[in-house]
Design an enzyme around this catalytic site. Structure first.
Site, mmCIF file in Angstrom:
data_model
loop_
_atom_site.group_PDB
_atom_site.id
_atom_site.type_symbol
_atom_site.label_atom_id
_atom_site.label_comp_id
_atom_site.label_asym_id
_atom_site.label_seq_id
_atom_site.Cartn_x
_atom_site.Cartn_y
_atom_site.Cartn_z
ATOM 1 N N VAL A 149 -34.931 -46.118 -39.431
ATOM 2 C CA VAL A 149 -34.824 -45.290 -38.157
ATOM 3 C C VAL A 149 -33.325 -45.222 -37.960
ATOM 4 O O VAL A 149 -32.537 -46.045 -38.356
ATOM 5 C CB VAL A 149 -35.417 -46.230 -37.079
ATOM 6 C CG1 VAL A 149 -34.517 -45.905 -35.853
ATOM 7 C CG2 VAL A 149 -36.674 -46.108 -37.126
ATOM 8 N N GLU A 150 -32.916 -44.148 -37.509
ATOM 9 C CA GLU A 150 -31.692 -43.812 -37.121
ATOM 10 C C GLU A 150 -31.214 -43.817 -35.784
ATOM 11 O O GLU A 150 -30.014 -43.950 -35.623
ATOM 12 C CB GLU A 150 -31.256 -42.226 -37.762
ATOM 13 C CG GLU A 150 -31.347 -42.087 -39.276
ATOM 14 C CD GLU A 150 -30.576 -41.055 -39.923
ATOM 15 O OE1 GLU A 150 -29.379 -41.121 -39.599
ATOM 16 O OE2 GLU A 150 -31.191 -40.416 -40.859
ATOM 17 N N ALA A 151 -32.087 -43.659 -34.791
ATOM 18 C CA ALA A 151 -31.681 -43.934 -33.223
ATOM 19 C C ALA A 151 -32.833 -44.933 -32.671
ATOM 20 O O ALA A 151 -34.126 -44.793 -32.968
ATOM 21 C CB ALA A 151 -31.860 -42.575 -32.787
ATOM 22 N N LYS A 178 -37.277 -40.303 -37.188
ATOM 23 C CA LYS A 178 -36.048 -41.375 -37.443
ATOM 24 C C LYS A 178 -35.754 -41.844 -36.116
ATOM 25 O O LYS A 178 -34.658 -42.453 -35.836
ATOM 26 C CB LYS A 178 -34.897 -40.517 -37.990
ATOM 27 C CG LYS A 178 -35.263 -39.707 -39.294
ATOM 28 C CD LYS A 178 -34.932 -41.077 -40.463
ATOM 29 C CE LYS A 178 -35.117 -40.435 -41.976
ATOM 30 N NZ LYS A 178 -35.206 -41.445 -42.802
#
Lengths: 306, 306
Positions: free
Chosen positions: B25-27, B246
């Site tokens: 995950v990016e956020a 993401k």
């Protein structure tokens, strides 16, 4: 002229069918707001029409969803407007709420929290119950900004919600706690009218507004005791020696008055002196059709002629 | 670990899947009430967990349905609790209401009547609109007992309803008039949360309560801009260079946070530090299943280990 003989299409009141209606009916059930009065203003011709019906031996009852007054307070209001009505001719939703608790053997040891006005509190007390909240909580506030929680009484076994012109966050919070946290707590709505004519000129939010708020925060659905619920009809049937087919419900709301009349097998007369217009009636989205319609109650008198 | 690989059964957060989640995950999108804080009390371990996520380069955003504050006011609250968050990391439903008007080219010549608190008024003003009502109507009363009607402004083109701890009959009446009588008047709800933890100890009525009241008296349904509506996601997608797969939505409510995450294709993590318990999640009546669940947000930190 039983309900099966009446065509599905609502009929405008005429000399002929007004006469038939009066001849075939023994009791007239009247809604009050928008039929008898608007706010504190009597609608034209009401006094004479009621007098004519009484002179013909018709029984009159007043079936109102407005819970702000008790039967006693309504009788006083009628007298102040020059109309003689006795307390036991009045079936208000405030009375219905108290009677619902009575017939369901609600324990007088338990308390009833009220979102509503003095009418509900008075009727609860007359029926032997303890109503809390209502007018006494009109000025209370929970100071949520200071993380100040409120305490609620675990002995509240029912919440009654009606029209409350002093609604506030404290009352909503208190009633929400009772309904969410007191096991088995009853949720009773006097009625769910969206709006009403509490004054002569404007259609203001009705009990449905407060009930909608409580449904949302409690995530529960109420038991409705006022129109269109048929709960009050049991009391009317006990009062009279005749059945519903000998009664005519006169009202200004399709979704409460006319639906109540139809559900109980009464004849129904819609008047346009309140919240419903002829174009509302004829709108394709409307599926509630009265037997008859007319502009105002006193048309009954005028159409009969001298 | 795209959404199709995740089994329908929610998984308790474990060392293995917490690590996978953070890696994939990016956020992280966080709800606030019941996840970050309860009232003015930070939930244990929140500050360290956010710091860990930032140190791993994760983008953080705070997506809250609580409309009582503006983004600016929320940033101040974070700072006062010792957490550094910038205004543009905050997506409150007060901001969403203003943005909804903006993207729909609402005329700045028209006014917006607010049932809600200062957060909504502030965001409306920042977006170039004129908000009326809200806090300034907190003490107003329509003296209906004296048949005194109220005047409403015909230039009100939208009503925004959010949490209002100073709700009163005047505001309900005013907003009802706007919605029933001003042609084309928009009805916007910040959100419909039944309850929320505005203080540390109690689950109090949420915006859903005020929205329920207005739905009943206006006989209209609102446009909802907060969760679970996906309206706010467009703004998040413009902010980031990556898509929803993401992102992970972390929240305490199934019907707002988790539903929002699922509707937009985010991963979802339910925490039990707010209004939902494990037994609520496992109740057969619940049909909203997160990908993962855990007791509180800081489990993410603990499960990763040193």
């Amino acid at each position: 002229m039983s309900s099966v003989e009446i065509s599905a299409e609502p009929q405008p009141l005429s000399s002929a069918n007004a006469r038939n209606l009066i001849d075939s009916v023994e009791a007239f059930l009247f809604d009050c707001d928008g039929v008898i009065w608007k706010g504190d203003k009597l609608i034209d011709g009401v006094a004479d029409t009621l007098e004519m019906l009484r002179s013909k031996g018709k029984r009159l009852v007043f079936v109102t969803n407005n819970s702000s007054k008790s039967r006693k307070q309504y009788a006083k209001k009628f007298h102040s407007l020059g109309i003689s009505v006795s307390e036991d001719e009045i079936f208000s939703s405030s009375f219905a709420a108290a009677m619902f608790l009575k017939v369901n053997n609600f324990s007088p040891e338990k308390k009833v929290y009220v979102i509503g006005e003095s009418g509900i509190i008075e009727e609860l007390e007359l029926a032997g119950f303890t109503g809390v909240g209502g007018p006494e909580d009109a000025k209370k506030t929970a100071d949520l900004y200071l993380d100040c929680s409120i305490e609620h009484d675990k002995s509240v076994g029912a919440v009654v919600v009606g029209l409350d012109r002093h609604i506030n966050y404290y009352k909503l919070q208190y009633a929400t706690f009772c309904l969410r946290e007191n096991p088995g707590c009853l949720f009773i709505a006097t009625n769910r009218d969206a709006t009403g004519h509490l004054n002569a000129s404007q259609e203001v939010p009705g009990a449905g507004c407060m009930v909608g708020a409580m449904c949302a925060s409690s995530e529960k659905e109420p038991i409705v005791v006022g129109k269109p619920s048929t709960f009050m009809m049991d009391f009317l049937l006990k009062k009279f020696e005749f059945g519903c087919s000998k009664m005519c419900m006169v009202g200004d709301r399709l979704d409460t008055d006319i639906l109540f009349g139809q559900s109980t097998g009464c004849k129904t007369l819609l008047v346009f002196s309140g919240v419903t217009t002829q174009s509302n009636l004829q709108d394709p989205s409307n599926h509630i059709q009265p037997d008859f319609y007319t502009s105002k109650m006193s048309d009954l008198l005028e159409l009969l002629g001298p």
